[in-house]
Design a protein around this motif. Structure first.
Motif, PDB file in Angstrom:
ATOM      1  N   ARG A  25       0.831  -1.203   0.000  1.00  0.00           N
ATOM      2  CA  ARG A  25       0.000   0.000   0.000  1.00  0.00           C
ATOM      3  C   ARG A  25       0.865   1.251   0.000  1.00  0.00           C
ATOM      4  NH1 ARG A  25      -5.266   1.412   3.593  1.00  0.00           N
ATOM      5  NH2 ARG A  25      -5.399   3.584   2.983  1.00  0.00           N
ATOM      6  N   MET A  26       1.908   1.283   0.825  1.00  0.00           N
ATOM      7  CA  MET A  26       2.791   2.444   0.878  1.00  0.00           C
ATOM      8  C   MET A  26       3.539   2.612  -0.445  1.00  0.00           C
ATOM      9  SD  MET A  26       5.765   3.493   3.576  1.00  0.00           S
ATOM     10  CE  MET A  26       4.584   3.739   4.898  1.00  0.00           C
ATOM     11  N   LYS A  27       3.952   1.499  -1.030  1.00  0.00           N
ATOM     12  CA  LYS A  27       4.646   1.543  -2.318  1.00  0.00           C
ATOM     13  C   LYS A  27       3.728   2.149  -3.385  1.00  0.00           C
ATOM     14  CE  LYS A  27       5.417  -2.304  -4.626  1.00  0.00           C
ATOM     15  NZ  LYS A  27       5.982  -3.597  -5.073  1.00  0.00           N
ATOM     16  N   THR A  28       2.483   1.722  -3.399  1.00  0.00           N
ATOM     17  CA  THR A  28       1.515   2.242  -4.370  1.00  0.00           C
ATOM     18  C   THR A  28       1.226   3.718  -4.114  1.00  0.00           C
ATOM     19  OG1 THR A  28       0.532   0.063  -4.608  1.00  0.00           O
ATOM     20  CG2 THR A  28      -0.813   1.932  -5.303  1.00  0.00           C
ATOM     21  N   GLU A  29       1.086   4.104  -2.849  1.00  0.00           N
ATOM     22  CA  GLU A  29       0.852   5.510  -2.524  1.00  0.00           C
ATOM     23  C   GLU A  29       2.012   6.371  -3.014  1.00  0.00           C
ATOM     24  OE1 GLU A  29       0.113   6.046   1.647  1.00  0.00           O
ATOM     25  OE2 GLU A  29      -1.726   4.862   1.599  1.00  0.00           O
ATOM     26  N   GLY A  30       3.218   5.869  -2.883  1.00  0.00           N
ATOM     27  CA  GLY A  30       4.379   6.601  -3.370  1.00  0.00           C
ATOM     28  C   GLY A  30       4.331   6.805  -4.866  1.00  0.00           C
ATOM     29  N   LYS A  31       3.943   5.766  -5.587  1.00  0.00           N
ATOM     30  CA  LYS A  31       3.828   5.884  -7.045  1.00  0.00           C
ATOM     31  C   LYS A  31       2.737   6.884  -7.428  1.00  0.00           C
ATOM     32  CE  LYS A  31       5.619   1.350  -8.293  1.00  0.00           C
ATOM     33  NZ  LYS A  31       5.360   0.097  -9.004  1.00  0.00           N
ATOM     34  N   VAL A  32       1.628   6.857  -6.701  1.00  0.00           N
ATOM     35  CA  VAL A  32       0.532   7.795  -6.963  1.00  0.00           C
ATOM     36  C   VAL A  32       0.997   9.221  -6.686  1.00  0.00           C
ATOM     37  CG1 VAL A  32      -1.752   8.556  -6.180  1.00  0.00           C
ATOM     38  CG2 VAL A  32      -1.320   6.129  -6.597  1.00  0.00           C
ATOM     39  N   ASP A  33       1.715   9.425  -5.581  1.00  0.00           N
ATOM     40  CA  ASP A  33       2.219  10.756  -5.252  1.00  0.00           C
ATOM     41  C   ASP A  33       3.148  11.278  -6.351  1.00  0.00           C
ATOM     42  OD1 ASP A  33       0.824  10.624  -2.881  1.00  0.00           O
ATOM     43  OD2 ASP A  33       2.586  10.246  -1.622  1.00  0.00           O
ATOM     44  N   GLN A  34       3.974  10.409  -6.894  1.00  0.00           N
ATOM     45  CA  GLN A  34       4.883  10.807  -7.973  1.00  0.00           C
ATOM     46  C   GLN A  34       4.096  11.177  -9.228  1.00  0.00           C
ATOM     47  OE1 GLN A  34       8.576   8.301  -8.354  1.00  0.00           O
ATOM     48  NE2 GLN A  34       7.489   7.136  -6.772  1.00  0.00           N
ATOM     49  N   ALA A  35       3.079  10.412  -9.534  1.00  0.00           N
ATOM     50  CA  ALA A  35       2.255  10.697 -10.709  1.00  0.00           C
ATOM     51  C   ALA A  35       1.530  12.032 -10.555  1.00  0.00           C
ATOM     52  CB  ALA A  35       1.254   9.569 -10.949  1.00  0.00           C
ATOM     53  N   LYS A  36       1.043  12.306  -9.350  1.00  0.00           N
ATOM     54  CA  LYS A  36       0.378  13.590  -9.100  1.00  0.00           C
ATOM     55  C   LYS A  36       1.356  14.743  -9.296  1.00  0.00           C
ATOM     56  CE  LYS A  36      -3.098  12.113  -5.727  1.00  0.00           C
ATOM     57  NZ  LYS A  36      -3.502  12.238  -4.305  1.00  0.00           N
ATOM     58  N   ALA A  37       2.577  14.581  -8.805  1.00  0.00           N
ATOM     59  CA  ALA A  37       3.585  15.634  -8.960  1.00  0.00           C
ATOM     60  C   ALA A  37       3.915  15.849 -10.433  1.00  0.00           C
ATOM     61  CB  ALA A  37       4.844  15.283  -8.167  1.00  0.00           C
ATOM     62  N   ASP A  38       4.034  14.761 -11.194  1.00  0.00           N
ATOM     63  CA  ASP A  38       4.310  14.872 -12.626  1.00  0.00           C
ATOM     64  C   ASP A  38       3.178  15.609 -13.336  1.00  0.00           C
ATOM     65  OD1 ASP A  38       6.730  13.529 -12.422  1.00  0.00           O
ATOM     66  OD2 ASP A  38       5.890  11.590 -13.020  1.00  0.00           O
ATOM     67  N   THR A  39       1.951  15.265 -12.999  1.00  0.00           N
ATOM     68  CA  THR A  39       0.784  15.886 -13.615  1.00  0.00           C
ATOM     69  C   THR A  39       0.728  17.371 -13.282  1.00  0.00           C
ATOM     70  OG1 THR A  39      -0.424  13.807 -13.504  1.00  0.00           O
ATOM     71  CG2 THR A  39      -1.733  15.798 -13.791  1.00  0.00           C
ATOM     72  N   ALA A  40       1.005  17.698 -12.028  1.00  0.00           N
ATOM     73  CA  ALA A  40       0.997  19.103 -11.621  1.00  0.00           C
ATOM     74  C   ALA A  40       2.085  19.876 -12.363  1.00  0.00           C
ATOM     75  CB  ALA A  40       1.194  19.227 -10.110  1.00  0.00           C
ATOM     76  N   GLY A  41       3.228  19.254 -12.562  1.00  0.00           N
ATOM     77  CA  GLY A  41       4.303  19.903 -13.304  1.00  0.00           C
ATOM     78  C   GLY A  41       3.919  20.166 -14.741  1.00  0.00           C
ATOM     79  N   LEU A  42       3.272  19.207 -15.372  1.00  0.00           N
ATOM     80  CA  LEU A  42       2.809  19.393 -16.751  1.00  0.00           C
ATOM     81  C   LEU A  42       1.752  20.485 -16.831  1.00  0.00           C
ATOM     82  CD1 LEU A  42       2.557  15.676 -17.928  1.00  0.00           C
ATOM     83  CD2 LEU A  42       4.268  17.376 -18.609  1.00  0.00           C
ATOM     84  N   ARG A  43       0.859  20.514 -15.845  1.00  0.00           N
ATOM     85  CA  ARG A  43      -0.180  21.554 -15.816  1.00  0.00           C
ATOM     86  C   ARG A  43       0.470  22.937 -15.692  1.00  0.00           C
ATOM     87  NH1 ARG A  43      -2.421  21.200 -10.721  1.00  0.00           N
ATOM     88  NH2 ARG A  43      -0.931  22.817 -10.218  1.00  0.00           N
TER      89      ARG A  43
END
Length: 62
Positions: A25-43
């Motif tokens: 669960r923590m591993k998946t949350e970390g991946k989700v957090d990274q994806a959110k950061a990438d998306t925010a950067g693109l935005r």
């Protein structure tokens, strides 16, 4: 370090901790957090581009 880069680093740390402890669960949350950061950067980049285009168009009227 920008907020997006900081969030991405936190996500990576969470992912690594999840891998080290076997906590999927923590591993998946970390991946989700990274994806959110990438998306925010693109935005943010897209908003900057739109602002630049808008500014260049409004300067043509001078």
């Amino acid at each position: 370090m920008s907020d997006n880069n900081l969030d991405k680093a936190k996500g990576k740390a969470k992912e690594m901790l999840g891998k080290a402890t076997g906590n999927d669960r923590m591993k998946t949350e970390g991946k989700v957090d990274q994806a959110k950061a990438d998306t925010a950067g693109l935005r943010d980049k897209a908003e900057d581009k739109v602002k630049g285009v808008r500014d260049s168009l409004s300067n043509d009227d001078d």
